[in-house]
Design a protein around this motif. Structure first.
Motif, PDB file in Angstrom:
ATOM      1  N   SER A 234       0.849  -1.146   0.096  1.00 54.50           N
ATOM      2  CA  SER A 234       0.013  -0.171  -0.087  1.00 54.50           C
ATOM      3  C   SER A 234       0.868   1.190  -0.172  1.00 54.50           C
ATOM      4  CB  SER A 234      -0.990  -0.096   1.144  1.00 54.50           C
ATOM      5  OG  SER A 234      -0.175   0.011   2.378  1.00 54.50           O
ATOM      6  N   ARG A 235       0.284   2.472  -0.117  1.00 52.89           N
ATOM      7  CA  ARG A 235       0.787   3.718  -0.103  1.00 52.89           C
ATOM      8  C   ARG A 235       1.618   3.756   1.396  1.00 52.89           C
ATOM      9  NH1 ARG A 235      -3.528   5.989  -2.564  1.00 52.89           N
ATOM     10  NH2 ARG A 235      -2.773   7.147  -4.798  1.00 52.89           N
ATOM     11  N   ILE A 236       0.875   3.187   2.362  1.00 50.23           N
ATOM     12  CA  ILE A 236       1.610   3.228   3.559  1.00 50.23           C
ATOM     13  C   ILE A 236       3.031   2.449   3.521  1.00 50.23           C
ATOM     14  CG2 ILE A 236       1.436   2.676   6.099  1.00 50.23           C
ATOM     15  CD1 ILE A 236      -1.434   2.732   6.099  1.00 50.23           C
ATOM     16  N   ALA A 237       3.098   1.460   3.024  1.00 55.32           N
ATOM     17  CA  ALA A 237       4.152   0.318   2.820  1.00 55.32           C
ATOM     18  C   ALA A 237       5.256   1.109   2.114  1.00 55.32           C
ATOM     19  CB  ALA A 237       3.783  -0.721   2.189  1.00 55.32           C
ATOM     20  N   SER A 238       4.856   1.859   1.224  1.00 53.01           N
ATOM     21  CA  SER A 238       6.009   2.764   0.421  1.00 53.01           C
ATOM     22  C   SER A 238       6.404   3.816   1.187  1.00 53.01           C
ATOM     23  CB  SER A 238       5.023   3.284  -0.847  1.00 53.01           C
ATOM     24  OG  SER A 238       5.897   4.143  -1.667  1.00 53.01           O
ATOM     25  N   TYR A 239       5.503   4.702   1.950  1.00 50.19           N
ATOM     26  CA  TYR A 239       6.300   5.685   2.858  1.00 50.19           C
ATOM     27  C   TYR A 239       7.053   5.058   3.727  1.00 50.19           C
ATOM     28  CZ  TYR A 239       2.954   9.170   1.118  1.00 50.19           C
ATOM     29  OH  TYR A 239       2.019  10.313   0.277  1.00 50.19           O
ATOM     30  N   LEU A 240       6.569   3.687   4.443  1.00 52.16           N
ATOM     31  CA  LEU A 240       7.518   3.555   5.382  1.00 52.16           C
ATOM     32  C   LEU A 240       8.785   2.842   5.011  1.00 52.16           C
ATOM     33  CD1 LEU A 240       7.612   2.431   8.212  1.00 52.16           C
ATOM     34  CD2 LEU A 240       6.300   0.209   7.767  1.00 52.16           C
ATOM     35  N   ALA A 241       8.767   2.353   3.959  1.00 54.74           N
ATOM     36  CA  ALA A 241       9.938   1.573   3.276  1.00 54.74           C
ATOM     37  C   ALA A 241      11.042   2.770   2.963  1.00 54.74           C
ATOM     38  CB  ALA A 241       9.663   0.747   2.092  1.00 54.74           C
ATOM     39  N   ASP A 242      10.441   3.860   2.615  1.00 56.95           N
ATOM     40  CA  ASP A 242      11.221   5.066   2.382  1.00 56.95           C
ATOM     41  C   ASP A 242      11.799   5.501   3.463  1.00 56.95           C
ATOM     42  OD1 ASP A 242      12.388   7.151   0.158  1.00 56.95           O
ATOM     43  OD2 ASP A 242      11.048   8.554   1.592  1.00 56.95           O
ATOM     44  N   GLU A 243      11.057   5.693   4.459  1.00 61.58           N
ATOM     45  CA  GLU A 243      11.555   6.146   5.782  1.00 61.58           C
ATOM     46  C   GLU A 243      12.710   5.196   6.297  1.00 61.58           C
ATOM     47  OE1 GLU A 243      11.556   9.253   8.636  1.00 61.58           O
ATOM     48  OE2 GLU A 243      10.341   9.124   6.587  1.00 61.58           O
ATOM     49  N   LEU A 244      12.524   3.904   6.324  1.00 64.36           N
ATOM     50  CA  LEU A 244      13.323   3.131   7.045  1.00 64.36           C
ATOM     51  C   LEU A 244      14.721   2.887   6.149  1.00 64.36           C
ATOM     52  CD1 LEU A 244      11.017   0.110   7.950  1.00 64.36           C
ATOM     53  CD2 LEU A 244      11.706   1.929   9.491  1.00 64.36           C
ATOM     54  N   SER A 245      14.574   3.087   4.944  1.00 62.25           N
ATOM     55  CA  SER A 245      15.751   3.098   4.035  1.00 62.25           C
ATOM     56  C   SER A 245      16.883   4.159   4.409  1.00 62.25           C
ATOM     57  CB  SER A 245      15.504   3.015   2.590  1.00 62.25           C
ATOM     58  OG  SER A 245      14.992   4.499   2.211  1.00 62.25           O
ATOM     59  N   LYS A 246      16.149   5.075   4.962  1.00 62.39           N
ATOM     60  CA  LYS A 246      17.060   6.309   5.477  1.00 62.39           C
ATOM     61  C   LYS A 246      17.940   5.945   6.570  1.00 62.39           C
ATOM     62  CE  LYS A 246      13.479   9.708   3.887  1.00 62.39           C
ATOM     63  NZ  LYS A 246      12.456  10.704   4.525  1.00 62.39           N
ATOM     64  N   VAL A 247      17.659   5.048   7.377  1.00 64.28           N
ATOM     65  CA  VAL A 247      18.412   4.544   8.519  1.00 64.28           C
ATOM     66  C   VAL A 247      18.836   3.171   8.143  1.00 64.28           C
ATOM     67  CG1 VAL A 247      17.385   6.145  10.228  1.00 64.28           C
ATOM     68  CG2 VAL A 247      16.202   4.228   9.648  1.00 64.28           C
ATOM     69  N   ASP A 248      18.977   2.637   7.013  1.00 62.65           N
ATOM     70  CA  ASP A 248      19.557   1.806   6.447  1.00 62.65           C
ATOM     71  C   ASP A 248      19.249   0.369   7.099  1.00 62.65           C
ATOM     72  OD1 ASP A 248      21.495   2.848   4.995  1.00 62.65           O
ATOM     73  OD2 ASP A 248      22.817   3.422   6.733  1.00 62.65           O
ATOM     74  N   ILE A 249      17.753   0.250   7.333  1.00 60.48           N
ATOM     75  CA  ILE A 249      17.106  -0.887   7.832  1.00 60.48           C
ATOM     76  C   ILE A 249      16.529  -1.815   6.547  1.00 60.48           C
ATOM     77  CG2 ILE A 249      14.975  -1.936   8.840  1.00 60.48           C
ATOM     78  CD1 ILE A 249      15.114   0.519  10.775  1.00 60.48           C
ATOM     79  N   LYS A 250      16.913  -3.082   6.564  1.00 59.35           N
ATOM     80  CA  LYS A 250      16.698  -3.873   5.479  1.00 59.35           C
ATOM     81  C   LYS A 250      15.164  -4.125   5.386  1.00 59.35           C
ATOM     82  CE  LYS A 250      17.969  -8.525   3.463  1.00 59.35           C
ATOM     83  NZ  LYS A 250      18.741  -9.708   3.924  1.00 59.35           N
ATOM     84  N   VAL A 251      14.492  -3.673   4.001  1.00 54.43           N
ATOM     85  CA  VAL A 251      13.259  -4.092   3.856  1.00 54.43           C
ATOM     86  C   VAL A 251      12.672  -4.787   2.836  1.00 54.43           C
ATOM     87  CG1 VAL A 251      11.016  -2.691   3.506  1.00 54.43           C
ATOM     88  CG2 VAL A 251      12.580  -1.500   4.860  1.00 54.43           C
ATOM     89  N   LYS A 252      11.821  -5.789   3.097  1.00 56.65           N
ATOM     90  CA  LYS A 252      11.391  -6.804   2.321  1.00 56.65           C
ATOM     91  C   LYS A 252       9.674  -6.473   1.984  1.00 56.65           C
ATOM     92  CE  LYS A 252      12.765 -10.869   1.372  1.00 56.65           C
ATOM     93  NZ  LYS A 252      13.301 -12.481   1.464  1.00 56.65           N
ATOM     94  N   ILE A 253       9.046  -6.098   0.887  1.00 56.60           N
ATOM     95  CA  ILE A 253       7.644  -6.108   0.952  1.00 56.60           C
ATOM     96  C   ILE A 253       7.201  -7.037  -0.170  1.00 56.60           C
ATOM     97  CG2 ILE A 253       5.960  -4.631  -0.214  1.00 56.60           C
ATOM     98  CD1 ILE A 253       7.794  -2.286   0.277  1.00 56.60           C
ATOM     99  N   ILE A 254       5.980  -7.727   0.553  1.00 55.43           N
ATOM    100  CA  ILE A 254       5.492  -8.735  -0.155  1.00 55.43           C
ATOM    101  C   ILE A 254       4.140  -8.328  -0.884  1.00 55.43           C
ATOM    102  CG2 ILE A 254       4.221 -11.125  -0.238  1.00 55.43           C
ATOM    103  CD1 ILE A 254       6.457 -11.903   1.954  1.00 55.43           C
ATOM    104  N   GLU A 255       3.895  -8.108  -2.101  1.00 51.01           N
ATOM    105  CA  GLU A 255       2.526  -7.747  -2.656  1.00 51.01           C
ATOM    106  C   GLU A 255       2.050  -8.712  -3.772  1.00 51.01           C
ATOM    107  OE1 GLU A 255      -0.580  -5.692  -4.146  1.00 51.01           O
ATOM    108  OE2 GLU A 255       0.205  -5.387  -2.370  1.00 51.01           O
ATOM    109  N   LYS A 256       0.838  -8.997  -3.884  1.00 50.63           N
ATOM    110  CA  LYS A 256       0.379 -10.024  -4.835  1.00 50.63           C
ATOM    111  C   LYS A 256      -0.057  -9.158  -6.178  1.00 50.63           C
ATOM    112  CE  LYS A 256      -4.460  -9.995  -3.430  1.00 50.63           C
ATOM    113  NZ  LYS A 256      -5.301 -10.884  -2.897  1.00 50.63           N
ATOM    114  N   ASP A 257      -0.387  -8.013  -6.276  1.00 44.14           N
ATOM    115  CA  ASP A 257      -0.511  -7.326  -7.657  1.00 44.14           C
ATOM    116  C   ASP A 257       0.741  -6.799  -8.295  1.00 44.14           C
ATOM    117  OD1 ASP A 257      -0.803  -4.376  -9.153  1.00 44.14           O
ATOM    118  OD2 ASP A 257      -2.972  -5.811  -9.082  1.00 44.14           O
ATOM    119  N   LYS A 258       0.825  -7.374  -9.472  1.00 42.93           N
ATOM    120  CA  LYS A 258       2.054  -7.389 -10.405  1.00 42.93           C
ATOM    121  C   LYS A 258       2.388  -5.968 -10.872  1.00 42.93           C
ATOM    122  CE  LYS A 258       4.672  -9.336 -14.359  1.00 42.93           C
ATOM    123  NZ  LYS A 258       4.566 -10.173 -15.609  1.00 42.93           N
TER     124      LYS A 258
END
Length: 450
Positions: A234-258
């Motif tokens: 979701s958009r929340i996931a996108s915002y969250l992953a972007d925020e976490l990437s700023k502090v070098d946290i490893k992020v994996k997102i699972i989404e079923k829509d190609k």
């Protein structure tokens, strides 16, 4: 205040409930007649079935006489259009829910004629990001521009807090903090100094971020996660992953829509995007759930998030955060051991309620921040003190206040004061009040006085 709400989804319905309880005159507009019927049968509000952006409907809703129009449908363009039309009708103030980050940035930069824009998805992502700083933190909420934090944790059995009276905390732990509220079963407690903490209590701690760190170190609470699995793109996931990437946290997102996976892959070069069904437990195991420090379930359907989170709990994942928008599910999850819950409807309504109270009390102490705690049974409110406060310079020990409120912190010259009896509230201070009284009683700092 005369308030018109366009959109009776989860956010709009929450606003109707909260604002009606605070005795505002509410008109709710939605295209779903059954939803409108349910709201007008449940609350003292006027309901109109129709398109909130039509001239006829706005006239019927008497937008020209409204103090505030709130557009919170699922459609950004409709929300913005409703607000622009409302201003042309003569509405005093307008608030639009805007989810698209491009719109949010564009209209912020262009200073379009909106009183406020709310991006609930971004706020939810920031809330999740904060709570990931510590494994056992259920919630971390900033006040006074980040100088103060209120953190919710559960008292673990045999921890240093278990069996400790609040008055003994300074000598036992040597850290400056205040326990502002306690959730014990179904009981909401604003504690006194002689209150004794027990295991399984959920407590709300107020302190500076530095003292939170020192306290958690003494309690043995681990620092935040380094690898996160997010289920749902979701958009929340996108915002969250972007925020976490700023502090070098490893992020994996699972989404079923190609197609959404392709968008995420382009937006988030540092994140790993997996195209698959996040409700498939075998897939979650294959993709390394057991090696993750935290799992965040952000699927669009509450029931899916509950199932995923319960599965993660069964695998002893260190931290689990669940997106839930139906209030009835919150207690169920808490009883199951899932305490970290994020809600779009709650984060949106908190922002709007703060705005409404500040507008209503334009001559008194400004509300800088408002956060609902204890599943809506209490609030933490930050007031900006001005010369209208009747008890400036009076020692707190001599201050006569109403029941079920606590002065949690005073920020003066950018420094937090954990208040004692000889401390005072002064003009220019920021004061954080934790209250379990009826919400509409605290529009102004003077309302805490007897």
């Amino acid at each position: 205040m005369n308030i018109v709400i366009v959109g009776a989804g989860s956010v709009g319905s929450e606003l109707v409930e909260q604002l009606a309880l605070e005795d505002h005159n509410i008109v709710i507009i939605d295209t779903q007649g059954e939803v409108i019927e349910n709201l007008i049968n449940s609350f003292d509000v006027k309901g109109i079935c129709g398109n909130g952006a039509s001239h006829e409907i706005m006239s019927e809703a008497e937008v020209h006489d409204s103090d505030l129009l709130i557009a919170c449908t699922q459609n950004d363009e409709l929300n913005i259009l409703c607000c622009l039309l409302a201003k042309s009708f003569g509405a005093s103030d307008t608030i639009a829910r805007v989810r698209n980050p491009e719109y949010f940035k564009l209209f912020t930069e262009r200073n379009i004629n909106l009183s406020m824009m709310i991006n609930a998805e971004l706020e939810a992502a920031l809330e999740i990001s904060r709570s990931l700083r510590y494994q056992q933190a259920i919630m971390i909420e900033p006040f006074a521009n980040g100088k103060v934090e209120i953190v919710e944790i559960k008292v673990e059995e045999k921890s240093l807090l278990d069996g400790l009276k609040l008055i003994d905390i300074p000598s036992k732990l040597g850290v400056k903090f205040l326990v502002t509220a306690v959730d014990r079963g179904d009981e909401v407690i604003i504690p006194s100094g002689y209150f004794e903490l027990h295991s399984n209590d959920k407590i709300y701690i107020l302190a500076s971020s530095k003292d939170i760190f020192l306290l958690f170190k003494k309690l043995g609470i681990a620092r935040g996660a380094k690898s996160i699995m997010i289920i749902g793109g979701s958009r929340i996931a996108s915002y969250l992953a972007d925020e976490l990437s700023k502090v070098d946290i490893k992020v994996k997102i699972i989404e079923k829509d190609k197609s959404r996976c392709e968008e995420l892959d382009e937006e988030l070069p540092k994140a790993e995007i997996i195209c698959g069904d996040g409700t498939n437990q075998d897939l979650l195991i294959d993709e390394g759930m057991l090696n993750c420090d935290a799992v965040v379930s952000l699927c669009p359907i509450d029931e899916q998030n509950i199932i995923i989170s319960l599965f993660a709990l069964s695998k002893n994942i260190g931290k689990i955060i669940t997106k839930i928008d139906k209030p009835t599910y919150s207690k169920l999850l808490s009883a199951s051991g899932l305490d970290s819950i994020v809600s779009l409807r709650k984060s949106t309504s908190d922002q709007i309620i703060r705005y409404v109270r500040s507008k209503q009390n334009s001559m008194g102490s400004k509300i800088n921040r408002l956060y609902s705690i204890l599943q809506g049974k209490a609030e933490a409110i930050e007031f900006q003190v001005n010369d209208s406060f009747k008890a400036c310079s009076i020692p707190l020990k001599d201050l006569k206040t109403i029941q079920d409120i606590l002065i949690g912190g005073i920020v003066r010259n950018d420094k937090l004061i954990i208040p004692g009896g000889n401390d005072t509230i002064e003009n220019g201070d920021s004061v954080i009040i934790v209250s379990a009284v009826r919400a509409e009683q605290l529009d102004d700092l003077n309302d805490i006085l007897e």
